[in-house]
Design an enzyme around this catalytic site. Structure first.
Site, short mmCIF file in Angstrom:
data_model
loop_
_atom_site.label_atom_id
_atom_site.label_comp_id
_atom_site.label_asym_id
_atom_site.label_seq_id
_atom_site.Cartn_x
_atom_site.Cartn_y
_atom_site.Cartn_z
N GLY A 238 0.78 -1.28 -0.11
CA GLY A 238 -0.07 0.18 -0.02
C GLY A 238 0.80 1.39 -0.11
O GLY A 238 0.47 2.15 -0.56
N THR A 239 1.84 1.18 0.71
CA THR A 239 2.63 2.30 0.71
C THR A 239 3.28 2.80 -0.56
O THR A 239 3.30 4.09 -1.13
CB THR A 239 3.94 2.12 1.79
OG1 THR A 239 3.45 2.07 3.18
CG2 THR A 239 4.75 3.16 1.93
N SER B 127 -3.59 -3.37 -0.88
CA SER B 127 -2.60 -4.09 -0.36
C SER B 127 -2.85 -5.61 0.21
O SER B 127 -4.03 -5.66 0.68
CB SER B 127 -1.93 -3.48 1.05
OG SER B 127 -1.07 -3.97 1.84
N CYS C 275 1.27 1.60 12.15
CA CYS C 275 2.50 2.31 11.64
C CYS C 275 2.93 3.49 12.70
O CYS C 275 4.10 3.98 12.66
CB CYS C 275 2.31 2.78 10.31
SG CYS C 275 1.10 1.81 9.34
N1 PMP Z 1 -3.02 2.73 3.60
C1 PMP Z 1 -3.76 2.37 4.58
C2 PMP Z 1 -5.07 3.05 4.96
C3 PMP Z 1 -3.21 1.47 5.37
O1 PMP Z 1 -3.99 1.01 6.52
C4 PMP Z 1 -1.95 0.86 5.30
C5 PMP Z 1 -1.44 -0.02 6.09
N2 PMP Z 1 -1.36 0.25 7.75
C6 PMP Z 1 -1.16 1.54 4.29
C7 PMP Z 1 -1.77 2.47 3.40
C8 PMP Z 1 0.14 1.02 3.76
O2 PMP Z 1 0.19 -0.45 3.28
P1 PMP Z 1 1.26 -1.18 3.51
O3 PMP Z 1 1.42 -1.79 4.90
O4 PMP Z 1 1.11 -2.52 2.38
O5 PMP Z 1 2.54 -0.46 2.91
#
Ligand code: PMP
Length: 385
Positions: A71-72, A199, A325
């Site tokens: 997702g990041t 993700s 995070c």
């Molecule tokens: N966007 C949202 C809304 C999330 O909850 C997260 C994960 N905490 C991310 C982005 C990032 O995803 P990833 O952990 O796969 O990098």
């Protein structure tokens, strides 16, 4: 000791069927999908099957899916890929105050390098007002990015309404749907978005894999440069086991979404109503109705969230202080501050997110022990006179 995992918004356990497919690929399919021989062609078949499965979860075309590392990366790619492609048209970006850090920090970074960013406020339930989006648009606006379902407080934004405004002004529109995909129906055509992030590890797939949906015809440029993989938009040899696992997780999520949604909403509501009934001075954060099926987020007055989290952990209950995070940070969550939670109250916040692993009995156990733990911490708290 009984172990109850109530942190499914942080990550989810890999589904057994996901594991089986990943294992098969790891054992039998080591070829590079770009190779022309039979090993490569077999790998490519698996890659394209996963692409179809992910596309079908969000009603996209397979060629509109770009696999990423999660997702990041999807959020970074969506934002940077769009603003670099449209740089000559303008330099203005619209986002909200309650984005995930991978959007918030990317926009803040752009704000220090020649771009102007508008961070829209939200109301007490965490909703963006589409009228505010309209008012913020100017000739230089080249991107709107607004989260779909909030990972901390669960509020679901009126993305369909915002997308009509974005279309009217011909501004590309991205949404971070990492927390909502697999929990509520996400249809890129109904939402009307141009770009959407997903993700794997939030939907019982593996960590370190995700995807970005980019609508056909969207003006977009890569941010990494290299080979021609992912139509040149995200070069690098594909993480095939991860992608295959993600594809399988997407297929299962699509199949089980309707029934699992109802089941999780039941558990969530039992938890919310139970906590509100049994614990005094508690505030439910997020929208009462427009809310992710798995999310409950409470602020307990006079309690330090970290102490509560650790006490619950000792009793076998895993919860989160905010988003995973940022749980190591001392500062109050930007999301809670944006919805107007007092910074001191924000420190007493817990997020509980239900999922596949939870049962009715889990919620009974939480409701059994939580009120006592809160009461005990309050007795010891210097915050309470
Ligand atoms: N966007 C949202 C809304 C999330 O909850 C997260 C994960 N905490 C991310 C982005 C990032 O995803 P990833 O952990 O796969 O990098």
């Amino acid at each position: 000791m009984r172990k109850i995992y109530l942190d499914h918004a942080a990550t989810t356990p890999v589904h057994p069927q996901v594991f089986s497919e990943m294992r098969l690929v790891l054992e039998e399919c080591f070829g590079n999908p770009s190779s022309l021989h039979s090993f490569g062609r077999k790998a490519k078949e698996y890659l394209e099957q996963a692409r179809k499965r992910v596309a079908s979860l969000i009603n996209a075309l397979p060629e509109e899916i770009i696999f990423t590392s999660g997702g990041t990366e999807s959020n970074n790619l969506a934002i940077l890929g769009t603003v670099y492609a449209n740089r000559r048209k303008g330099n203005h970006i619209i986002t909200s105050a309650i984005e995930h850090h991978s959007v918030l920090h990317t926009c803040k970074f752009l704000g220090t390098s020649g771009f102007e960013v508008t961070f829209l406020p939200v109301d007490g339930n965490g909703l963006v007002d589409p009228d505010d989006v309209r008012k913020a648009i100017k000739r230089e606006t080249i991107l709107i990015t607004i989260i779909h379902g909030n990972n901390e407080i669960g509020t679901i934004q009126p993305i369909e309404e915002v997308s009509l405004i974005a279309k009217e002004y011909e501004v590309p529109f991205h949404t971070d749907a990492v927390a909502s995909v697999g929990h509520v129906p996400v249809d890129v055509d109904k939402l009307g978005v141009d770009l959407l992030s997903l993700s794997g590890h939030k939907i019982y797939g593996p960590k370190g894999v995700g995807a970005l949906y980019v609508r056909r015809g969207t003006n977009f440029t890569p941010i990494f440069h290299g080979g021609g993989q992912e139509r040149g938009l995200r070069p690098g040899t594909e993480n095939l086991p991860g992608i295959v696992g993600f594809g399988k997780a997407a297929e299962i999520a699509r199949r089980e979404l309707a029934s699992e949604r109802v089941r999780l909403e039941g558990l969530r509501d039992k938890l919310i109503q139970g906590v509100q009934r049994l614990v005094p001075d508690v505030k439910l954060n997020g929208h009462p109705v427009r809310r992710l099926p798995n999310n409950a987020n409470f602020s307990f007055a006079g309690v330090e969230g970290e102490s509560l989290l650790l006490r619950l952990d000792l009793l076998g209950i895993a919860v989160s202080k905010g988003s995973a995070c940022s749980s190591g940070e001392l500062a109050s969550s930007h999301v809670l501050l944006a919805i107007g939670v007092d910074p001191e109250l924000a420190q007493g916040t817990l997020r509980m997110t239900v999922g596949r692993t939870n049962t009715d009995e889990d919620i009974d156990y939480v409701l059994d022990v939580l009120p006592g733990v809160v009461a005990e911490l309050r007795r010891m708290s210097p915050l309470i006179e």
